[in-house]
Design a protein around this motif. Structure first.
Motif, PDB file in Angstrom:
ATOM      1  N   ASP A 315       0.829  -1.212   0.000  1.00  0.00           N
ATOM      2  CA  ASP A 315       0.000   0.000   0.000  1.00  0.00           C
ATOM      3  C   ASP A 315       0.865   1.265   0.000  1.00  0.00           C
ATOM      4  O   ASP A 315       0.542   2.247  -0.687  1.00  0.00           O
ATOM      5  N   LEU A 316       1.950   1.255   0.760  1.00  0.00           N
ATOM      6  CA  LEU A 316       2.842   2.422   0.795  1.00  0.00           C
ATOM      7  C   LEU A 316       3.520   2.625  -0.555  1.00  0.00           C
ATOM      8  O   LEU A 316       3.662   3.764  -1.023  1.00  0.00           O
ATOM      9  N   TYR A 317       3.949   1.538  -1.183  1.00  0.00           N
ATOM     10  CA  TYR A 317       4.541   1.656  -2.513  1.00  0.00           C
ATOM     11  C   TYR A 317       3.507   2.189  -3.513  1.00  0.00           C
ATOM     12  O   TYR A 317       3.820   3.054  -4.350  1.00  0.00           O
ATOM     13  N   ILE A 328       5.504   1.302 -12.593  1.00  0.00           N
ATOM     14  CA  ILE A 328       5.867   0.013 -12.009  1.00  0.00           C
ATOM     15  C   ILE A 328       7.289  -0.378 -12.401  1.00  0.00           C
ATOM     16  O   ILE A 328       7.939  -1.189 -11.726  1.00  0.00           O
ATOM     17  N   ASN A 329       7.822   0.206 -13.466  1.00  0.00           N
ATOM     18  CA  ASN A 329       9.199  -0.060 -13.870  1.00  0.00           C
ATOM     19  C   ASN A 329      10.176   0.223 -12.744  1.00  0.00           C
ATOM     20  O   ASN A 329      11.176  -0.483 -12.579  1.00  0.00           O
ATOM     21  N   ASP A 330       9.902   1.274 -11.976  1.00  0.00           N
ATOM     22  CA  ASP A 330      10.817   1.708 -10.924  1.00  0.00           C
ATOM     23  C   ASP A 330      10.284   1.400  -9.529  1.00  0.00           C
ATOM     24  O   ASP A 330      10.716   2.003  -8.546  1.00  0.00           O
ATOM     25  N   GLY A 333       9.606  -3.136  -5.741  1.00  0.00           N
ATOM     26  CA  GLY A 333       9.241  -3.459  -4.374  1.00  0.00           C
ATOM     27  C   GLY A 333       7.758  -3.754  -4.214  1.00  0.00           C
ATOM     28  O   GLY A 333       7.368  -4.574  -3.376  1.00  0.00           O
ATOM     29  N   TYR A 334       6.925  -3.079  -5.009  1.00  0.00           N
ATOM     30  CA  TYR A 334       5.484  -3.325  -4.944  1.00  0.00           C
ATOM     31  C   TYR A 334       5.169  -4.760  -5.381  1.00  0.00           C
ATOM     32  O   TYR A 334       4.409  -5.472  -4.722  1.00  0.00           O
ATOM     33  N   ILE A 335       5.758  -5.186  -6.485  1.00  0.00           N
ATOM     34  CA  ILE A 335       5.524  -6.540  -6.992  1.00  0.00           C
ATOM     35  C   ILE A 335       6.083  -7.565  -6.005  1.00  0.00           C
ATOM     36  O   ILE A 335       5.457  -8.600  -5.727  1.00  0.00           O
ATOM     37  N   LYS A 336       7.252  -7.273  -5.475  1.00  0.00           N
ATOM     38  CA  LYS A 336       7.896  -8.167  -4.513  1.00  0.00           C
ATOM     39  C   LYS A 336       7.009  -8.376  -3.284  1.00  0.00           C
ATOM     40  O   LYS A 336       6.824  -9.507  -2.816  1.00  0.00           O
ATOM     41  N   ALA A 337       6.450  -7.274  -2.759  1.00  0.00           N
ATOM     42  CA  ALA A 337       5.584  -7.364  -1.581  1.00  0.00           C
ATOM     43  C   ALA A 337       4.308  -8.138  -1.893  1.00  0.00           C
ATOM     44  O   ALA A 337       3.845  -8.953  -1.087  1.00  0.00           O
ATOM     45  N   PRO A 371      13.285  -2.388 -21.266  1.00  0.00           N
ATOM     46  CA  PRO A 371      13.531  -3.839 -21.168  1.00  0.00           C
ATOM     47  C   PRO A 371      14.385  -4.247 -19.977  1.00  0.00           C
ATOM     48  O   PRO A 371      14.339  -5.405 -19.559  1.00  0.00           O
ATOM     49  N   ARG A 372      15.178  -3.315 -19.432  1.00  0.00           N
ATOM     50  CA  ARG A 372      16.058  -3.676 -18.309  1.00  0.00           C
ATOM     51  C   ARG A 372      15.543  -3.171 -16.968  1.00  0.00           C
ATOM     52  O   ARG A 372      16.268  -3.256 -15.969  1.00  0.00           O
ATOM     53  N   SER A 373      14.331  -2.662 -16.915  1.00  0.00           N
ATOM     54  CA  SER A 373      13.850  -2.112 -15.650  1.00  0.00           C
ATOM     55  C   SER A 373      13.623  -3.220 -14.622  1.00  0.00           C
ATOM     56  O   SER A 373      13.257  -4.342 -14.963  1.00  0.00           O
ATOM     57  N   GLU A 374      13.817  -2.875 -13.352  1.00  0.00           N
ATOM     58  CA  GLU A 374      13.621  -3.856 -12.280  1.00  0.00           C
ATOM     59  C   GLU A 374      12.170  -4.323 -12.231  1.00  0.00           C
ATOM     60  O   GLU A 374      11.890  -5.484 -11.923  1.00  0.00           O
ATOM     61  N   GLY A 375      11.244  -3.403 -12.509  1.00  0.00           N
ATOM     62  CA  GLY A 375       9.838  -3.781 -12.498  1.00  0.00           C
ATOM     63  C   GLY A 375       9.517  -4.817 -13.553  1.00  0.00           C
ATOM     64  O   GLY A 375       8.800  -5.794 -13.292  1.00  0.00           O
ATOM     65  N   ASN A 376      10.030  -4.619 -14.769  1.00  0.00           N
ATOM     66  CA  ASN A 376       9.830  -5.607 -15.835  1.00  0.00           C
ATOM     67  C   ASN A 376      10.387  -6.971 -15.431  1.00  0.00           C
ATOM     68  O   ASN A 376       9.742  -8.005 -15.621  1.00  0.00           O
ATOM     69  N   HIS A 377      11.596  -6.977 -14.897  1.00  0.00           N
ATOM     70  CA  HIS A 377      12.216  -8.240 -14.512  1.00  0.00           C
ATOM     71  C   HIS A 377      11.395  -8.950 -13.437  1.00  0.00           C
ATOM     72  O   HIS A 377      11.190 -10.165 -13.502  1.00  0.00           O
TER      73      HIS A 377
END
Length: 603
Positions: A315-317, A328-330, A333-337, A371-377
């Motif tokens: 929620d904070l993210y 979401i590319n940057d 942490g949101y996807i990880k949580a 293509p190299r963003s952490e969010g994409n990965h």
């Protein structure tokens, strides 16, 4: 921060070799006093720093954003920041606080804000280097310029001092920057030695002492025992924690150091959970700290508390992305949580809730422009495979077909797999999952010969394909995901061997136990505060095998070990109860049922 082997090793700029003048002979890097010794200076060369533009350090996506907000309750670098701009100094300190909180993109934004205020702020470039320290990341070109700029500023100051002027940058600041440059130019271990030496010389510089310990830490062996280097790191950080018990910086480092410690190596409930809870009390708006709390609550089997922590983190993210205009590319942490939240719900016995979260993640869109963003990965390797991996763990009738339908299609992956500059290998991983599901379907259909063929000729072929490109994968921005996926497939490989043998002829069934034991030995404590990619405890698979063989006492022992690995996970608890019931131990089975009632979600 990733493992030392993951950091890029590049030739150092010649000047840096003179700035970092510690002994490099025989016994390695000395922990003697750090000195900054200027190299030979050509008095005839121009004395001005080469033309520099702040845009060369600030990525366009960051340049377009507004000024980042300050966050209370965080602690930044404990040294004076040499800049005439009070605003630049504040942003630098906030940036370092966020680096320590493992929120690198927001830290990068603050360092960029400082550079805009003062293009000559040395520690701002040092901060950019730390925030973008991961190798081959999307912003690596901006990090490279930041390192060059940092070294140029130090070189210009050296020339000025040679001409009889007063030094512009304090020695402690220059030495800290030199150690930071070593982190990305040489190795984490070399940088760690420099930070340790700097911490010995300036004991109040906590950052240097902590970074020194962290970068020279060890690991754990296959038995879960800490190596001497890891034992030393734990001991030193414990001492720092006693001296600075209220400092969020030290609390955060302590938790990061111990996040992957096996249960046998440290008392998680007594030593780690209290500190994780105190940390979020000190900085309630830091999503990464809430994620860390969720990780430790999850490891302790406190699934309801973990669920609340991961929800708070996500929620904070989400609030940050909406307010700041971040994509979401940057915000990996949101996807990880969210992935960890889904895993938590599943372990608690709420498959429906877990799948709902997983489908929400699966609906998020990737961005081929980045293509190299952490969010994409995070989406491609973790989020997009999560529904499938949950179905695999659940294993109900029809789940393997459902799992297949939820995997990304070839068309969906094609833009990333065929990118001309930064192709990803996630397609090979997903194709391997597709073959795994085919094997599982064949086993369910009692087509054991077909399952054997798919396993040996197809599934293992995909693993071999990944191994063949290992060298190139190490230089990719999604390298850590590649390695985790490889371990995931290695576990599935052993699991398939066990399942095939368990469902084959009577003569081969006994060998299934060895396969499940091998799969179990490949399951480590989740790394980088990520949920495990293989959701099922292999001890539970072993328990199912023993139940099939009528060895109920062995089954109870296996499920109990699964309960130890993932405390309170519903599959282990149900397996323990069933084993006890079959053993005729009704009272003990009833006690397990009471435990189950406490863990499972209330309707």
């Amino acid at each position: 921060m990733d493992s030392p082997a993951m950091f890029r090793r590049n030739p150092m700029k010649p000047l840096l070799m003179t700035l970092v003048s510690l002994g490099l002979g025989g016994g390695g890097i000395s922990h003697a006093e750090v000195e900054v010794t200027p190299g030979k200076v050509d008095e005839n060369k121009p004395k001005l720093i080469k033309t520099f533009k702040v845009e060369s350090v600030i990525a366009p996506v960051v340049m377009k954003l507004g000024e980042p907000k300050m966050r209370r309750g965080s602690v930044g670098i404990k040294m004076e920041v040499s800049s005439p701009s009070e605003k630049a100094r504040a942003h630098v300190k906030q940036g370092f606080a966020l680096v320590h909180a493992q929120w690198d993109f927001e830290a990068y934004r603050h360092f960029c804000a400082a550079i805009k205020e003062d293009p000559d702020c040395l520690l701002a470039y040092c901060g950019v280097t730390l925030a973008l320290a991961q190798p081959y990341n999307e912003y690596v070109d901006y990090r490279r310029v930041a390192v060059e700029r940092m070294l140029d500023l130090m070189e210009a100051d050296t020339i000025s001092v040679r001409q009889g002027n007063q030094a512009r940058f304090p020695k402690i600041e220059v030495q800290f920057c030199a150690a930071t440059a070593t982190l990305v130019s040489d190795s984490p271990v070399a940088a760690g030695a420099l930070f340790m030496a700097l911490g010995d010389k300036f004991p109040n510089l906590l950052q240097a002492r902590l970074l020194g310990v962290f970068l020279t830490r060890g690991s754990y062996d296959v038995a879960g025992n800490a190596t001497p280097g890891q034992m030393r790191a734990i001991k030193n950080t414990r001492e720092l924690l006693k001296e600075n018990s209220e400092n969020p910086l030290v609390l955060g480092f302590w938790l990061a150091l111990c996040a992957e410690a096996p249960n046998s190596a440290i008392d998680l409930k007594k030593e780690l959970l209290p500190e994780a809870r105190r940390l979020v009390e000190k900085s309630e708006n830091m999503p990464s700290w809430w994620h860390a709390l969720g990780h430790f609550e999850w490891r302790a089997g406190n699934y309801l508390l973990a669920e609340r922590a991961f929800t708070k983190s996500a929620d904070l993210y989400a609030e940050w992305m909406e307010q700041e205009g971040i994509s979401i590319n940057d915000c990996a942490g949101y996807i990880k949580a969210k992935c960890y939240l889904a895993n938590t719900l599943y372990q608690r016995g709420d498959f429906t809730g877990a799948m709902k979260v997983a489908k929400e993640i699966r609906a998020l869109k990737t961005d081929i422009k980045r293509p190299r963003s952490e969010g994409n990965h995070m989406l491609l390797w973790r989020g997009y495979t999560l529904p499938t991996r949950l179905y695999i763990a659940h294993g109900a009738d029809g789940d393997m077909n459902r799992a297949l339908k939820d995997l990304p299609t070839v068309e969906e992956l094609k833009p990333f797999a065929e990118h001309p500059k930064f192709p990803t290998l996630v397609g090979t991983y997903i194709n391997a999952l597709r073959v795994y599901l085919g094997c599982r379907k064949a086993i369910d259909d009692k087509a054991i010969t077909a399952a054997k063929s798919l396993h040996q000729n197809n599934f293992r072929g995909h693993i071999v394909a990944l191994v063949k490109v290992l060298k190139g994968a190490q230089r990719a921005s999604d390298a850590s995901h590649f390695f985790h996926a490889g371990r995931c497939l290695a576990i599935y490989d052993k699991e398939l061997s066990g399942l095939i043998r368990m469902n084959d002829s009577v003569d081969t069934r006994v060998a299934a136990a060895g396969s499940f034991y091998s799969a179990r030995d490949l399951q480590y404590v989740p790394t980088l505060m990520q949920p495990p990619m293989v959701i099922t405890s292999m001890e539970n698979r072993l328990g199912e095998f023993y139940l099939r063989m009528g060895k109920n006492a062995d089954a109870y022992e296996a499920f109990t070990e699964g309960h130890i690995r993932y405390p309170n996970n519903m599959e282990s608890l149900l397996g323990m109860k069933r084993s006890l019931s079959l053993l005729g131990k009704k009272d003990d089975a009833d006690k397990i049922q009471k435990h189950i009632d406490l863990v499972k979600p209330q309707k």
